[in-house]
Design a protein around this motif. Sequence first.
Motif, PDB file in Angstrom:
ATOM      1  N   VAL A 220       0.880  -1.174  -0.021  1.00  0.00           N
ATOM      2  CA  VAL A 220      -0.137   0.138  -0.197  1.00  0.00           C
ATOM      3  C   VAL A 220       0.991   1.254  -0.266  1.00  0.00           C
ATOM      4  N   GLY A 221       0.255   2.389  -0.477  1.00  0.00           N
ATOM      5  CA  GLY A 221       0.929   3.479  -0.515  1.00  0.00           C
ATOM      6  C   GLY A 221       1.238   4.056   1.142  1.00  0.00           C
ATOM      7  N   ILE A 222       2.403   4.737   1.186  1.00  0.00           N
ATOM      8  CA  ILE A 222       2.608   5.145   2.623  1.00  0.00           C
ATOM      9  C   ILE A 222       1.553   6.340   2.895  1.00  0.00           C
ATOM     10  N   SER A 223       0.975   6.972   2.096  1.00  0.00           N
ATOM     11  CA  SER A 223      -0.302   7.910   2.335  1.00  0.00           C
ATOM     12  C   SER A 223      -1.250   7.031   2.940  1.00  0.00           C
ATOM     13  N   ALA A 224      -1.528   6.040   2.360  1.00  0.00           N
ATOM     14  CA  ALA A 224      -2.863   5.237   2.697  1.00  0.00           C
ATOM     15  C   ALA A 224      -2.510   4.665   4.279  1.00  0.00           C
ATOM     16  N   LEU A 225      -1.068   4.396   4.628  1.00  0.00           N
ATOM     17  CA  LEU A 225      -1.015   3.805   5.925  1.00  0.00           C
ATOM     18  C   LEU A 225      -0.869   4.961   6.717  1.00  0.00           C
ATOM     19  N   TYR A 226      -0.407   5.927   6.407  1.00  0.00           N
ATOM     20  CA  TYR A 226      -0.473   7.277   7.518  1.00  0.00           C
ATOM     21  C   TYR A 226      -2.023   7.859   7.679  1.00  0.00           C
ATOM     22  N   ARG A 227      -2.725   7.489   6.633  1.00  0.00           N
ATOM     23  CA  ARG A 227      -4.273   7.951   6.915  1.00  0.00           C
ATOM     24  C   ARG A 227      -5.099   7.105   8.157  1.00  0.00           C
ATOM     25  N   ARG A 228      -4.615   5.792   8.018  1.00  0.00           N
ATOM     26  CA  ARG A 228      -4.978   4.933   9.171  1.00  0.00           C
ATOM     27  C   ARG A 228      -4.089   5.015  10.228  1.00  0.00           C
ATOM     28  N   TYR A 229      -2.743   5.270  10.270  1.00  0.00           N
ATOM     29  CA  TYR A 229      -1.963   5.106  11.533  1.00  0.00           C
ATOM     30  C   TYR A 229      -0.986   6.284  11.239  1.00  0.00           C
ATOM     31  N   PRO A 230      -1.243   7.231  12.078  1.00  0.00           N
ATOM     32  CA  PRO A 230      -0.554   8.687  11.925  1.00  0.00           C
ATOM     33  C   PRO A 230       0.931   8.413  12.399  1.00  0.00           C
ATOM     34  N   SER A 231       1.638   7.423  13.007  1.00  0.00           N
ATOM     35  CA  SER A 231       2.718   7.261  13.475  1.00  0.00           C
ATOM     36  C   SER A 231       3.122   5.594  13.627  1.00  0.00           C
ATOM     37  N   LYS A 232       4.202   5.391  13.792  1.00  0.00           N
ATOM     38  CA  LYS A 232       4.656   4.137  14.226  1.00  0.00           C
ATOM     39  C   LYS A 232       4.326   3.653  15.591  1.00  0.00           C
ATOM     40  N   GLU A 233       4.405   4.694  16.284  1.00  0.00           N
ATOM     41  CA  GLU A 233       3.865   4.516  17.764  1.00  0.00           C
ATOM     42  C   GLU A 233       2.389   3.884  17.835  1.00  0.00           C
ATOM     43  N   ALA A 234       1.627   4.583  16.992  1.00  0.00           N
ATOM     44  CA  ALA A 234      -0.076   4.297  16.870  1.00  0.00           C
ATOM     45  C   ALA A 234      -0.144   2.836  16.491  1.00  0.00           C
ATOM     46  N   LEU A 235       0.614   2.589  15.297  1.00  0.00           N
ATOM     47  CA  LEU A 235       0.750   1.227  14.894  1.00  0.00           C
ATOM     48  C   LEU A 235       1.122   0.001  15.663  1.00  0.00           C
ATOM     49  N   LEU A 236       2.211   0.154  16.542  1.00  0.00           N
ATOM     50  CA  LEU A 236       2.803  -0.375  17.648  1.00  0.00           C
ATOM     51  C   LEU A 236       1.542  -0.787  18.490  1.00  0.00           C
ATOM     52  N   GLN A 237       0.817   0.387  19.082  1.00  0.00           N
ATOM     53  CA  GLN A 237      -0.151   0.347  20.189  1.00  0.00           C
ATOM     54  C   GLN A 237      -1.392  -0.433  19.511  1.00  0.00           C
ATOM     55  N   LYS A 238      -1.560  -0.386  18.241  1.00  0.00           N
ATOM     56  CA  LYS A 238      -2.882  -1.169  17.618  1.00  0.00           C
ATOM     57  C   LYS A 238      -2.422  -2.639  17.685  1.00  0.00           C
ATOM     58  N   LEU A 239      -1.245  -2.956  17.155  1.00  0.00           N
ATOM     59  CA  LEU A 239      -1.007  -4.515  17.220  1.00  0.00           C
ATOM     60  C   LEU A 239      -0.673  -4.923  18.494  1.00  0.00           C
ATOM     61  N   CYS A 240      -0.405  -4.357  19.518  1.00  0.00           N
ATOM     62  CA  CYS A 240      -0.324  -5.044  20.908  1.00  0.00           C
ATOM     63  C   CYS A 240      -1.591  -5.049  21.403  1.00  0.00           C
ATOM     64  N   GLY A 241      -2.479  -4.091  21.350  1.00  0.00           N
ATOM     65  CA  GLY A 241      -4.117  -4.016  21.442  1.00  0.00           C
ATOM     66  C   GLY A 241      -4.755  -5.021  21.237  1.00  0.00           C
ATOM     67  N   ASP A 242      -4.633  -5.511  19.724  1.00  0.00           N
ATOM     68  CA  ASP A 242      -5.160  -6.495  19.224  1.00  0.00           C
ATOM     69  C   ASP A 242      -4.756  -7.805  19.858  1.00  0.00           C
ATOM     70  N   GLY A 243      -3.403  -7.739  20.232  1.00  0.00           N
ATOM     71  CA  GLY A 243      -2.888  -9.021  20.727  1.00  0.00           C
ATOM     72  C   GLY A 243      -3.464  -9.281  22.237  1.00  0.00           C
ATOM     73  N   LEU A 244      -3.672  -8.126  23.054  1.00  0.00           N
ATOM     74  CA  LEU A 244      -4.189  -8.314  24.329  1.00  0.00           C
ATOM     75  C   LEU A 244      -5.673  -8.801  24.227  1.00  0.00           C
ATOM     76  N   LYS A 245      -6.478  -8.364  23.309  1.00  0.00           N
ATOM     77  CA  LYS A 245      -7.886  -8.681  23.077  1.00  0.00           C
ATOM     78  C   LYS A 245      -7.992 -10.242  22.709  1.00  0.00           C
ATOM     79  N   LEU A 246      -7.026 -10.605  22.064  1.00  0.00           N
ATOM     80  CA  LEU A 246      -6.865 -11.997  21.550  1.00  0.00           C
ATOM     81  C   LEU A 246      -6.758 -12.892  22.707  1.00  0.00           C
ATOM     82  N   TYR A 247      -5.566 -12.481  23.439  1.00  0.00           N
ATOM     83  CA  TYR A 247      -5.160 -13.280  24.742  1.00  0.00           C
ATOM     84  C   TYR A 247      -6.470 -13.435  25.709  1.00  0.00           C
ATOM     85  N   ILE A 248      -7.016 -12.262  25.769  1.00  0.00           N
ATOM     86  CA  ILE A 248      -8.366 -12.323  26.717  1.00  0.00           C
ATOM     87  C   ILE A 248      -9.391 -13.094  26.070  1.00  0.00           C
ATOM     88  N   ALA A 249      -9.668 -13.286  24.991  1.00  0.00           N
ATOM     89  CA  ALA A 249     -10.806 -13.819  24.245  1.00  0.00           C
ATOM     90  C   ALA A 249     -10.273 -15.449  24.463  1.00  0.00           C
TER      91      ALA A 249
END
Length: 210
Positions: free
Chosen positions: A45-74
């Motif tokens: 995907v284009g870098i602009s498409a990525l930045y529209r969804r995740y404005p920073s690497k930090e936000a992307l890492l937070q999303k990854l680990c958030g999804d991981g925690l929710k899966l662990y909980i489930a």
Amino acid sequence: MTTAPLSGRKAQAARNDELILSAARAVFTADPGAPIAAVAERAGVGISALYRRYPSKEALLQKLCGDGLKLYIAVTEKAMDDQGDPWEAFAGYMRGIVDADTNSLTIRLAGTFQPTEELYRDAARSSDLAVQAHARAVEAGVLRPDVTVADIALLFEQLASIKLGDEERTTQLRHRYLALVLDALRVPQGHRPLPGPPPEDRELQARWTP
């Protein structure tokens, strides 16, 4: 109740998001220091498409680990709902977490970003569930009592570190060694005390401080 299908544009956005998250997991578990551009390249995907969804690497890492925690909980909640044989319920919990592979994120990403309040809440919930799963197995007399919740957490990380060949081969090997681990965890007729003190919660939690 049925869910209305997504429009073309929304469906494409959802597909892009799935591609981005899958690519981010692969890129950052291989190299936590990789630039966010590497994620866009792997996702196709284009870098602009990525930045529209995740404005920073930090936000992307937070999303990854958030999804991981929710899966662990489930996965853990499902195991806690199992009212059958206590050992099989605990073993099912272990297998479910290994298959979810949430610990690969812990191994590689702990301490590389600032957790959000939501992440802290989900981490507390996952920790509480892990304590419950452990306590139920010990109280049922099926899990050796000298194994702690923190011991189990590090066993998950050791299993997640196994990577050999393709994804299918890696899964086979992780379950091979999980079977050995489960045999060691189950209460035997007689067992030797484990050497050394178990890991402490503060030692595990300290890794998430950047």
